[in-house]
Design a protein around this motif. Structure first.
Motif, PDB file in Angstrom:
ATOM      1  N   ARG A  14      27.024  28.233  43.410  1.00 17.74           N
ATOM      2  CA  ARG A  14      26.747  29.472  44.154  1.00 17.74           C
ATOM      3  C   ARG A  14      27.768  29.680  45.261  1.00 17.74           C
ATOM      4  O   ARG A  14      28.222  30.803  45.506  1.00 17.74           O
ATOM      5  N   ALA A  15      28.146  28.598  45.935  1.00 17.26           N
ATOM      6  CA  ALA A  15      29.144  28.706  47.000  1.00 17.26           C
ATOM      7  C   ALA A  15      30.503  29.113  46.430  1.00 17.26           C
ATOM      8  O   ALA A  15      31.221  29.922  47.018  1.00 17.26           O
ATOM      9  N   VAL A  17      31.028  30.857  43.651  1.00 16.96           N
ATOM     10  CA  VAL A  17      30.919  32.256  43.231  1.00 16.96           C
ATOM     11  C   VAL A  17      31.040  33.168  44.443  1.00 16.96           C
ATOM     12  O   VAL A  17      31.731  34.184  44.411  1.00 16.96           O
ATOM     13  N   SER A  18      30.403  32.793  45.526  1.00 11.66           N
ATOM     14  CA  SER A  18      30.479  33.595  46.745  1.00 11.66           C
ATOM     15  C   SER A  18      31.914  33.659  47.268  1.00 11.66           C
ATOM     16  O   SER A  18      32.371  34.719  47.690  1.00 11.66           O
ATOM     17  N   GLU A  21      33.900  36.025  45.050  1.00 13.77           N
ATOM     18  CA  GLU A  21      33.552  37.422  45.327  1.00 13.77           C
ATOM     19  C   GLU A  21      34.220  37.908  46.607  1.00 13.77           C
ATOM     20  O   GLU A  21      34.707  39.035  46.665  1.00 13.77           O
ATOM     21  N   ARG A  22      34.241  37.057  47.631  1.00 14.59           N
ATOM     22  CA  ARG A  22      34.909  37.433  48.883  1.00 14.59           C
ATOM     23  C   ARG A  22      36.400  37.640  48.655  1.00 14.59           C
ATOM     24  O   ARG A  22      36.998  38.577  49.183  1.00 14.59           O
ATOM     25  N   ASN A  25      36.887  40.937  46.823  1.00 17.14           N
ATOM     26  CA  ASN A  25      36.671  42.053  47.748  1.00 17.14           C
ATOM     27  C   ASN A  25      37.849  42.223  48.694  1.00 17.14           C
ATOM     28  O   ASN A  25      38.267  43.346  48.981  1.00 17.14           O
TER      29      ASN A  25
END
Length: 100
Positions: A14-15, A17-18, A21-22, A25
């Protein structure tokens, strides 16, 4: 009765993936900022400018962020994402030129 160890890697995934995503972005913001100023730009020039800005750690005039590693594949992926979202478009006669 429990034979398998607890799955701790899910929190790590999860970390990761985050973080991805950052990064996406940040690259998308950088691409749109550059094209807002230039109005239209050759795709190769855009990729070069985005990579250069990432290495220098500059998002735009007066805005700075920690530099991170980005490759042309990352930038091209974000360009395709923005094209699919309708934020960018290609010129009809010259598909290698992008417009905001």
């Amino acid at each position: 009765l429990r034979l398998l160890p607890q799955q701790r890697y899910l929190r790590t995934e999860r970390a990761e993936v985050s973080a991805l995503e950052r990064k996406r972005n940040m690259l998308c913001c950088l691409i749109t900022r550059i094209l807002k100023v230039e109005k239209q730009l050759h795709m190769d020039s855009l990729v070069f400018r985005v990579i250069d800005a990432c290495q220098k750690g500059q998002l735009g005039p007066g805005v700075q962020f920690l530099s991170f590693c980005c490759h042309s594949v990352d930038v091209l992926s974000c360009i395709l994402h923005l094209l699919n979202q309708g934020y960018l478009r290609r010129q009809e006669g010259r598909p290698h030129v992008l417009e905001y």
